[in-house]
Design a protein around this motif. Structure first.
Motif, PDB file in Angstrom:
ATOM      1  N   THR A  68       0.842  -1.203   0.000  1.00 40.88           N
ATOM      2  CA  THR A  68       0.000   0.000   0.000  1.00 40.88           C
ATOM      3  C   THR A  68       0.874   1.248   0.000  1.00 40.88           C
ATOM      4  OG1 THR A  68      -1.729  -1.182   1.211  1.00 40.88           O
ATOM      5  CG2 THR A  68      -1.856   1.213   1.191  1.00 40.88           C
ATOM      6  N   PHE A  69       1.937   1.241   0.815  1.00 44.81           N
ATOM      7  CA  PHE A  69       2.859   2.381   0.843  1.00 44.81           C
ATOM      8  C   PHE A  69       3.439   2.618  -0.554  1.00 44.81           C
ATOM      9  CE2 PHE A  69       4.118   1.248   5.495  1.00 44.81           C
ATOM     10  CZ  PHE A  69       2.859   1.633   5.915  1.00 44.81           C
ATOM     11  N   ALA A  70       3.824   1.531  -1.227  1.00 42.27           N
ATOM     12  CA  ALA A  70       4.449   1.665  -2.541  1.00 42.27           C
ATOM     13  C   ALA A  70       3.500   2.304  -3.548  1.00 42.27           C
ATOM     14  CB  ALA A  70       4.901   0.288  -3.042  1.00 42.27           C
ATOM     15  N   ILE A  71       2.222   1.946  -3.474  1.00 41.21           N
ATOM     16  CA  ILE A  71       1.248   2.463  -4.436  1.00 41.21           C
ATOM     17  C   ILE A  71       0.783   3.863  -4.065  1.00 41.21           C
ATOM     18  CG2 ILE A  71      -1.076   2.120  -5.370  1.00 41.21           C
ATOM     19  CD1 ILE A  71      -0.592  -0.928  -4.927  1.00 41.21           C
ATOM     20  N   PHE A 127      16.695   5.258   0.467  1.00 37.75           N
ATOM     21  CA  PHE A 127      15.553   4.826   1.276  1.00 37.75           C
ATOM     22  C   PHE A 127      15.179   3.380   0.968  1.00 37.75           C
ATOM     23  CE2 PHE A 127      11.186   4.177   2.458  1.00 37.75           C
ATOM     24  CZ  PHE A 127      11.072   4.841   3.666  1.00 37.75           C
ATOM     25  N   GLY A 128      15.182   3.023  -0.319  1.00 38.74           N
ATOM     26  CA  GLY A 128      14.790   1.672  -0.695  1.00 38.74           C
ATOM     27  C   GLY A 128      15.741   0.609  -0.172  1.00 38.74           C
ATOM     28  N   LEU A 129      17.036   0.885  -0.241  1.00 42.72           N
ATOM     29  CA  LEU A 129      18.016  -0.102   0.227  1.00 42.72           C
ATOM     30  C   LEU A 129      17.947  -0.285   1.738  1.00 42.72           C
ATOM     31  CD1 LEU A 129      21.024   0.886  -2.051  1.00 42.72           C
ATOM     32  CD2 LEU A 129      19.818  -1.308  -2.078  1.00 42.72           C
ATOM     33  N   GLN A 130      17.752   0.829   2.493  1.00 43.04           N
ATOM     34  CA  GLN A 130      17.658   0.655   3.946  1.00 43.04           C
ATOM     35  C   GLN A 130      16.397  -0.112   4.322  1.00 43.04           C
ATOM     36  OE1 GLN A 130      15.555   2.154   6.450  1.00 43.04           O
ATOM     37  NE2 GLN A 130      14.232   3.172   4.933  1.00 43.04           N
ATOM     38  N   ALA A 131      15.302   0.131   3.591  1.00 44.37           N
ATOM     39  CA  ALA A 131      14.063  -0.600   3.874  1.00 44.37           C
ATOM     40  C   ALA A 131      14.212  -2.074   3.510  1.00 44.37           C
ATOM     41  CB  ALA A 131      12.904   0.027   3.098  1.00 44.37           C
ATOM     42  N   MET A 188       8.011   9.830  -3.613  1.00 44.10           N
ATOM     43  CA  MET A 188       8.768   9.086  -4.621  1.00 44.10           C
ATOM     44  C   MET A 188       9.644   8.020  -3.971  1.00 44.10           C
ATOM     45  SD  MET A 188      11.679  10.660  -7.150  1.00 44.10           S
ATOM     46  CE  MET A 188      12.789   9.638  -8.096  1.00 44.10           C
ATOM     47  N   ALA A 189      10.418   8.428  -2.960  1.00 46.81           N
ATOM     48  CA  ALA A 189      11.362   7.508  -2.321  1.00 46.81           C
ATOM     49  C   ALA A 189      10.649   6.365  -1.615  1.00 46.81           C
ATOM     50  CB  ALA A 189      12.249   8.272  -1.339  1.00 46.81           C
ATOM     51  N   GLN A 190       9.554   6.679  -0.932  1.00 50.99           N
ATOM     52  CA  GLN A 190       8.851   5.644  -0.180  1.00 50.99           C
ATOM     53  C   GLN A 190       8.076   4.705  -1.095  1.00 50.99           C
ATOM     54  OE1 GLN A 190       7.317   6.606   3.770  1.00 50.99           O
ATOM     55  NE2 GLN A 190       7.896   8.731   3.399  1.00 50.99           N
ATOM     56  N   SER A 191       7.645   5.198  -2.248  1.00 53.75           N
ATOM     57  CA  SER A 191       6.965   4.326  -3.201  1.00 53.75           C
ATOM     58  C   SER A 191       7.887   3.199  -3.646  1.00 53.75           C
ATOM     59  CB  SER A 191       6.508   5.147  -4.418  1.00 53.75           C
ATOM     60  OG  SER A 191       5.927   4.306  -5.387  1.00 53.75           O
ATOM     61  N   LEU A 241       8.232  -0.834  -1.991  1.00 50.09           N
ATOM     62  CA  LEU A 241       8.055  -1.926  -2.948  1.00 50.09           C
ATOM     63  C   LEU A 241       9.181  -2.946  -2.785  1.00 50.09           C
ATOM     64  CD1 LEU A 241       6.258  -2.874  -5.282  1.00 50.09           C
ATOM     65  CD2 LEU A 241       7.809  -1.693  -6.847  1.00 50.09           C
ATOM     66  N   LEU A 242      10.410  -2.438  -2.633  1.00 49.14           N
ATOM     67  CA  LEU A 242      11.536  -3.327  -2.351  1.00 49.14           C
ATOM     68  C   LEU A 242      11.342  -4.049  -1.025  1.00 49.14           C
ATOM     69  CD1 LEU A 242      14.680  -1.218  -3.383  1.00 49.14           C
ATOM     70  CD2 LEU A 242      13.953  -3.392  -4.378  1.00 49.14           C
ATOM     71  N   ALA A 243      10.874  -3.304  -0.011  1.00 51.12           N
ATOM     72  CA  ALA A 243      10.694  -3.884   1.319  1.00 51.12           C
ATOM     73  C   ALA A 243       9.645  -4.985   1.316  1.00 51.12           C
ATOM     74  CB  ALA A 243      10.308  -2.791   2.314  1.00 51.12           C
ATOM     75  N   ALA A 244       8.649  -4.863   0.441  1.00 52.03           N
ATOM     76  CA  ALA A 244       7.582  -5.864   0.396  1.00 52.03           C
ATOM     77  C   ALA A 244       8.064  -7.174  -0.221  1.00 52.03           C
ATOM     78  CB  ALA A 244       6.391  -5.314  -0.393  1.00 52.03           C
TER      79      ALA A 244
END
Length: 394
Positions: free
Chosen positions: A57-60, A218-222, A340-343, A347-350
């Motif tokens: 949901t966060f990604a979308i 952000f994506g790599l840390q998540a 943008m960063a959290q989207s 997605l990576l985190a999911a």
């Protein structure tokens, strides 16, 4: 320099409560899985969706929420998202598997309002105290999030599942009341900003190379954090620790990140401060993960490694939030970059834990650790690039 917006005296308190609502409704659910299996008959194969649904949901929703903030104002948009969060939380109180997932979907949407827009609120309302405001925000989020799983499990042992969910969701109702005064100071984006025709002609963040570096950071840390959070208990059990001890080691990892929630924003105004935190991220994640590869892992060493991983993950998340405010020039740009960063990040985190889990089961957990170390090195490299630039518009 960003002009300070007039705001309610209750804004800081509302932000702290919003921060707790951004983690607790999610982190409390793993501790309730046993109760959900017993009360609802939730299949084990579906239990993982309780965590995956909010992340997807966060990604979308993250870019969409940033645009809603432009159109309707950040303060009003956050309040609307808090309403969605409260509705979703209490839908989950009803003992039904279908409503559990519907409620979880709404919770994910509601939580993402704060994820994206609170950094923008900080940028607009506390431009001279960004470090202090960010510290309070991240510290509240990480502290409550780290306690959520254990607290919910203890409560479920004493009360029914619906009662536990209802009590833990009360904070969302309190947040609704305390955020109301902020609606009087709702700030919409100027028409020129909303249409992206700005005086300084800043392009969309999606077109900026440095914005993509922030997104990668952000994506790599998540990715690393959520993958380790999911599979470290299994990895520790493979080293001979009991499931209880393995769970406690992961709790130590989470709690060890708390000091970074204060230290990172407090030192972020100095170039040496950011560099130091990038070193903490690299050493914490890489050395912490590398130590797990050692044969005959003792409990004492496992505690040290868990602390290192916690310091690295805490520094990485806090520095990502700092980059949102530090590398933009106003609150609406902050919201765009955050969205943008959290989207991409969530997605990576999911999918990260799913892919890591498959690799661990079919190839071996050592490969998972090596991948975590590799991604951590890339994370630190992104941080080095970002600390050399004043903003994403350089």
């Amino acid at each position: 320099m960003t002009k300070t917006h007039q705001h309610s005296r209750y804004l800081a308190l509302g932000m702290v409560l919003a921060a707790t609502n951004m983690r607790l409704p999610i982190t409390m659910m793993p501790g309730l899985i046993s109760a959900m299996r017993h009360t609802l008959g939730l299949p084990s194969s579906m239990a993982g969706l309780i965590t995956t649904i909010p992340l997807l949901t966060f990604a979308i929703m993250s870019p969409i929420i940033a645009r809603l903030g432009h159109r309707f104002g950040n303060e009003l948009t956050i309040y609307l998202m808090l309403i969605v969060l409260a509705v979703g939380s209490y839908i989950r109180v009803v003992p039904s598997i279908a409503l559990l997932f519907v409620g979880t979907l709404l919770v994910g949407i509601g939580v993402d309002g704060g994820n994206v827009l609170i950094p923008a609120i900080i940028k607009d309302n506390f431009p001279q105290r960004i470090e202090l405001a960010t510290s309070g925000y991240t510290l509240s989020m990480v502290f409550v999030g780290s306690l959520g799983t254990g607290l919910s499990g203890m409560m479920a042992a004493q009360w029914s599942l619906p009662m536990t969910l209802a009590i833990l969701s009360v904070i969302g109702l309190i947040n609704l009341v305390l955020w109301l005064p902020n609606l009087k100071y709702n700030h919409r984006a100027p028409v020129a900003t909303a249409n992206k025709v700005q005086a300084d002609d800043h392009p969309s963040v999606w077109r900026l190379p440095l914005a993509w570096v922030v997104t990668a950071f952000f994506g790599l840390q998540a990715l690393v954090y959520y993958s380790l959070l999911t599979w470290l208990p299994t990895i520790f059990v493979a080293h001979g620790f009991s499931l209880v001890v393995a769970g406690n080691l992961v709790t130590i990892m989470q709690l060890s990140g708390l000091p970074m929630s204060f230290l990172v924003p407090a030192t972020s105004g100095k170039r040496s401060g950011v560099v130091t935190m990038i070193i903490v991220i690299g050493v914490g994640f890489i050395a912490g993960a590398a130590g797990i590869l050692l044969p005959g892992l003792s409990f004492g060493l496992a505690v040290v490694l868990s602390v290192l991983l916690g310091l690295g993950s805490g520094a990485a998340f806090s520095l990502a939030v700092v980059f949102f405010t530090q590398k933009t020039t106003n609150g609406f740009e902050t919201a765009d970059l955050s969205g943008m960063a959290q989207s991409a990040g969530y997605l990576l985190a999911a999918f990260g834990p799913v892919i890591f889990g498959w690799l661990g089961s079919h190839v071996g957990w050592n490969l998972v650790i090596w991948l975590a170390m590799g991604f951590s090195a890339l994370l630190a490299l992104c941080g080095v690039v970002l600390q050399r630039h004043t903003s994403i518009y350089d």
